[in-house]
Enzyme design. Structure first.
Site, PDB file in Angstrom:
ATOM      1  N   LYS A   1      35.760  32.964  96.565  1.00  0.00           N
ATOM      2  CA  LYS A   1      34.578  33.029  97.168  1.00  0.00           C
ATOM      3  C   LYS A   1      33.711  34.089  96.692  1.00  0.00           C
ATOM      4  O   LYS A   1      34.354  35.345  96.841  1.00  0.00           O
ATOM      5  CB  LYS A   1      34.964  33.241  98.789  1.00  0.00           C
ATOM      6  CG  LYS A   1      33.913  32.920  99.873  1.00  0.00           C
ATOM      7  CD  LYS A   1      32.771  33.661  99.786  1.00  0.00           C
ATOM      8  CE  LYS A   1      32.535  34.904 100.055  1.00  0.00           C
ATOM      9  NZ  LYS A   1      31.247  35.702 100.085  1.00  0.00           N
TER      10      LYS A   1
ATOM     11  N   GLU B   1      41.490  46.160  96.792  1.00  0.00           N
ATOM     12  CA  GLU B   1      40.932  47.152  96.043  1.00  0.00           C
ATOM     13  C   GLU B   1      39.604  47.543  96.480  1.00  0.00           C
ATOM     14  O   GLU B   1      38.893  46.856  96.787  1.00  0.00           O
ATOM     15  CB  GLU B   1      40.638  46.477  94.668  1.00  0.00           C
ATOM     16  CG  GLU B   1      40.481  47.454  93.454  1.00  0.00           C
ATOM     17  CD  GLU B   1      38.989  47.986  93.364  1.00  0.00           C
ATOM     18  OE1 GLU B   1      38.632  48.765  94.274  1.00  0.00           O
ATOM     19  OE2 GLU B   1      38.456  47.200  92.594  1.00  0.00           O
TER      20      GLU B   1
ATOM     21  N   CYS C   1      33.618  50.354  91.830  1.00  0.00           N
ATOM     22  CA  CYS C   1      34.555  50.943  92.638  1.00  0.00           C
ATOM     23  C   CYS C   1      35.096  52.108  92.043  1.00  0.00           C
ATOM     24  O   CYS C   1      35.539  53.216  92.824  1.00  0.00           O
ATOM     25  CB  CYS C   1      35.705  49.937  92.923  1.00  0.00           C
ATOM     26  SG  CYS C   1      36.172  49.134  91.169  1.00  0.00           S
TER      27      CYS C   1
ATOM     28  N   GLU D   1      32.063  57.194  99.888  1.00  0.00           N
ATOM     29  CA  GLU D   1      31.569  56.683  98.720  1.00  0.00           C
ATOM     30  C   GLU D   1      30.289  55.950  99.100  1.00  0.00           C
ATOM     31  O   GLU D   1      29.780  55.324  99.855  1.00  0.00           O
ATOM     32  CB  GLU D   1      32.456  55.112  98.637  1.00  0.00           C
ATOM     33  CG  GLU D   1      32.001  54.124  97.392  1.00  0.00           C
ATOM     34  CD  GLU D   1      32.783  52.959  97.283  1.00  0.00           C
ATOM     35  OE1 GLU D   1      33.055  52.092  98.407  1.00  0.00           O
ATOM     36  OE2 GLU D   1      33.361  52.894  96.266  1.00  0.00           O
TER      37      GLU D   1
HETATM   38  P1  NAI Z   1      31.889  43.342 101.538  1.00  0.00           P
HETATM   39  O1  NAI Z   1      33.303  44.146 101.597  1.00  0.00           O
HETATM   40  O2  NAI Z   1      31.284  43.066 103.066  1.00  0.00           O
HETATM   41  O3  NAI Z   1      31.774  42.110 100.502  1.00  0.00           O
HETATM   42  C1  NAI Z   1      32.672  42.227  99.569  1.00  0.00           C
HETATM   43  C2  NAI Z   1      33.193  40.524  99.601  1.00  0.00           C
HETATM   44  O4  NAI Z   1      33.763  40.227 100.765  1.00  0.00           O
HETATM   45  C3  NAI Z   1      31.985  39.266  99.760  1.00  0.00           C
HETATM   46  O5  NAI Z   1      32.472  38.375  98.875  1.00  0.00           O
HETATM   47  C4  NAI Z   1      31.980  39.213 101.117  1.00  0.00           C
HETATM   48  O6  NAI Z   1      31.012  38.066 101.423  1.00  0.00           O
HETATM   49  C5  NAI Z   1      33.140  39.180 101.596  1.00  0.00           C
HETATM   50  N1  NAI Z   1      33.281  39.289 103.095  1.00  0.00           N
HETATM   51  C6  NAI Z   1      32.343  39.995 103.859  1.00  0.00           C
HETATM   52  N2  NAI Z   1      32.942  39.997 105.378  1.00  0.00           N
HETATM   53  C7  NAI Z   1      34.049  39.187 105.256  1.00  0.00           C
HETATM   54  C8  NAI Z   1      34.865  38.658 106.251  1.00  0.00           C
HETATM   55  N3  NAI Z   1      34.553  39.178 107.341  1.00  0.00           N
HETATM   56  N4  NAI Z   1      36.015  38.198 106.011  1.00  0.00           N
HETATM   57  C9  NAI Z   1      36.031  37.753 104.452  1.00  0.00           C
HETATM   58  N5  NAI Z   1      35.212  37.965 103.686  1.00  0.00           N
HETATM   59  C10 NAI Z   1      34.092  38.906 103.913  1.00  0.00           C
HETATM   60  O7  NAI Z   1      30.960  44.693 100.945  1.00  0.00           O
HETATM   61  P2  NAI Z   1      29.506  44.937 100.963  1.00  0.00           P
HETATM   62  O8  NAI Z   1      28.652  44.667 102.554  1.00  0.00           O
HETATM   63  O9  NAI Z   1      28.421  43.910 100.231  1.00  0.00           O
HETATM   64  O10 NAI Z   1      29.001  46.315 100.486  1.00  0.00           O
HETATM   65  C11 NAI Z   1      29.447  47.456 101.490  1.00  0.00           C
HETATM   66  C12 NAI Z   1      30.088  48.643 100.824  1.00  0.00           C
HETATM   67  O11 NAI Z   1      31.357  48.293 100.354  1.00  0.00           O
HETATM   68  C13 NAI Z   1      29.456  48.947  99.683  1.00  0.00           C
HETATM   69  O12 NAI Z   1      28.385  50.030  99.901  1.00  0.00           O
HETATM   70  C14 NAI Z   1      30.662  49.732  98.929  1.00  0.00           C
HETATM   71  O13 NAI Z   1      30.813  51.135  99.341  1.00  0.00           O
HETATM   72  C15 NAI Z   1      31.577  48.776  99.380  1.00  0.00           C
HETATM   73  N6  NAI Z   1      32.080  47.782  98.140  1.00  0.00           N
HETATM   74  C16 NAI Z   1      33.122  48.232  97.293  1.00  0.00           C
HETATM   75  C17 NAI Z   1      33.283  47.301  96.273  1.00  0.00           C
HETATM   76  C18 NAI Z   1      34.521  47.728  95.288  1.00  0.00           C
HETATM   77  O14 NAI Z   1      34.312  47.525  94.000  1.00  0.00           O
HETATM   78  N7  NAI Z   1      35.426  48.385  95.759  1.00  0.00           N
HETATM   79  C19 NAI Z   1      32.717  46.118  96.110  1.00  0.00           C
HETATM   80  C20 NAI Z   1      31.499  46.086  97.124  1.00  0.00           C
HETATM   81  C21 NAI Z   1      31.351  46.748  98.041  1.00  0.00           C
END
Ligand code: NAI
Ligand code: MG
Length: 479
Positions: free
Chosen positions: A173, A248, A282, A381
């Site tokens: 996904k 992660e 990250c 972050e």
């Molecule tokens: P997110 O955690 O919502 O998105 C990451 C993935 O999770 C996407 O594919 C999203 O569609 C999916 N997702 C979202 N809600 C979900 C749920 N309830 N169940 C299953 N999958 C779900 O991150 P977002 O909102 O795009 O970014 C917010 C913050 O998260 C950023 O500002 C950053 O601080 C952090 N982040 C960290 C990352 C890393 O590399 N560790 C990558 C992306 C975001």
């Protein structure tokens, strides 16, 4: 090209009567493409297809045959690296050169894990007379891969690569803002000859496709990279089905610069680690800990570097592109406004080029000085091009500050003192510690993952193969 539809059981499809998702180009804020909006029905189909693949052609392959398919996929990713780079630059907003490096890293993951497919051996265990006992590594079954938008190609390479090598069948996904390279890699996997259903991709929103996938009873392992908030939901979903999860969840990674460091060598790492992919990394080195006696010199040089940074559209291939979307742009600007309001000095600031489209999600890279270790900018972050300089007195002070956040993903140590290098490497709370370098240029071979709030489990390197497989003990009584 490919159709922006789901890839399920080797076919491109979408749910009937469901309107697609409009994706915007972060470089200009204009519509880029529409992708299919998957939900429970698509996820059910994809998980069933993956299970069929395990029960059928994919599950019948020898480990070496899986490896050969992965080599073919790796070669195809390299052949198509320019196209993949363009798609990821358009989706994510990352400068073209950075996107190209990610495509090459993606190919390298499939090559590395293709080579590893037939090399994870079990053990024989001395036991009672007349018994022979062995362990074998087996795939979990259907594995779920919830991918963020920041490094789609690299994160698919590392998690799907390790999962396929061990014989799992995958359902991916991708992030709703950046699905194109995932779909393109799916198309290349079909060309490489992967049996249908070995690699399925369902696009859609996190709360719909992502939630349906992470709670699906047919899934036996979840690999997630993203926010702490969603990571907790994933762990709960895994608990309901008693399956392992790899999380992660980002970080607030420190770089420790001591007075005896080679500053010339450190400088490019200190700057790049905070602005690469507009800071949406990250493992971004977002906290810069500098020893008092060299503080002024180091921040002065970094300020100069920040002042020279150019920000603009991904395809212009400048130092920094836009951030992913309007929400992220507001979030990062909020951190910057908050830091300014609290009186932190701005030491350096990059320039948004004058012809950058108005609708793009641009943030000027900003370097703050005199940040106290408990300031929000030193604790949370940002996920944007913002660097916080913090002073320290001595090694003990540096260690206390470095370990003083809820995160523990990566740390960098810059010193010529060998004993100090080792002392800190052992005491820093981080899944990776880099001494006189940072990030090691990607490091496909290097196990990666967090301590504390940065998550758990390891991806990358050979060690990931243990997480993407399970051990079975077989005891034979031949008395
Ligand atoms: P997110 O955690 O919502 O998105 C990451 C993935 O999770 C996407 O594919 C999203 O569609 C999916 N997702 C979202 N809600 C979900 C749920 N309830 N169940 C299953 N999958 C779900 O991150 P977002 O909102 O795009 O970014 C917010 C913050 O998260 C950023 O500002 C950053 O601080 C952090 N982040 C960290 C990352 C890393 O590399 N560790 C990558 C992306 C975001
Ligand atoms: Mg979210």
């Amino acid at each position: 090209m490919f159709d922006p539809l789901h890839l399920i059981d080797g076919e491109w499809c979408a749910e009937e009567g469901v309107a697609p998702i409009q994706v915007l180009n972060p470089s200009d804020g204009q519509p880029l493409l529409e992708i299919a909006r998957g939900g429970q029905a698509s996820v059910d189909k994809a998980v069933a297809a993956a299970q069929n693949a395990l029960d059928g052609d994919w599950g019948q392959l020898d480990a070496a045959e899986r490896g050969s398919l992965m080599f073919r996929l790796s070669a195809l990713v390299l052949d198509h690296a320019d196209k993949l780079a363009e798609l990821e630059a358009l989706d994510v907003g990352k400068p073209l050169k950075q996107a190209k490096a990610d495509a090459i890293a993606c190919a390298r993951y499939f090559e590395f894990y293709g080579g590893a497919a037939d090399k994870l051996h079990g053990q024989t265990i001395p036991y009672k007379n007349g018994y022979t006992v062995m362990t074998v590594r087996e795939p979990h079954g259907v594995t779920a891969h919830i991918i963020p938008w920041n490094y789609p190609m690299q994160i698919i390479g590392r998690s799907v690569g390790a999962a396929l090598a061990m014989g799992n069948a995958c359902v991916v996904k991708p992030g709703e803002d950046a699905s194109q390279t995932a779909l393109y890699i799916g198309k290349l996997a079909l060309e490489a000859g992967f049996p249908k259903g070995a690699l399925n991709i369902v696009t859609g929103f996190g709360g719909e496709a992502g939630a349906a996938l992470s709670s699906h009873p047919g899934v036996r392992h979840i690999s997630f990279t993203g926010s702490t908030e969603v990571g907790r939901l994933i762990q709960k979903a895994g608990a309901e089905n008693t399956i392992p999860v790899t999380l992660e969840l980002g970080g607030k990674s420190p770089q420790l610069v001591f007075a005896d460091a080679d500053i010339d060598a450190a400088l490019p790492f200190l700057v790049n680690a905070s602005i690469q992919n507009a800071g949406q990394t990250c493992s971004a080195g977002s906290r810069l800990l500098i020893q008092d006696s060299i503080y002024d010199e180091v921040v002065g040089r970094i300020a100069d570097a920040f002042n020279a940074l150019q920000v603009g559209p991904a395809l212009q291939d400048l130092n920094v592109g836009p951030v992913i979307n309007a929400k992220q742009c507001d979030r990062v600007k909020g951190f910057i406004a908050d830091a300014k309001a609290s009186g932190l000095p701005v030491l350096g600031e990059g320039k948004i080029v004058s012809d950058a489209p108005d609708g793009g999600f641009y943030v000027a890279p900003t370097f703050f000085g005199e940040v106290s270790p408990d300031h929000r900018l030193a604790q949370e972050e940002v996920f944007g091009p913002v660097l916080a300089a913090i002073r320290f007195k001595d090694e003990a002070d540096a260690l206390r500050i470095a370990n003083g956040t809820k995160y523990g993903l990566v740390a960098g140590v810059w010193t010529r003192d060998g004993a100090r290098q080792m002392r800190l490497a052992r005491k820093l709370e981080a899944g990776q510690v880099f001494v006189n370098n940072y990030g090691a240029g990607g490091g496909v071979e290097l196990p990666f993952g967090g301590m504390k709030g940065s998550g758990h489990g390891r991806e990358k390197g050979f060690e990931a193969l243990y997480g993407f497989s399970t051990s079975k003990t077989i005891a034979v009584n031949h008395n």
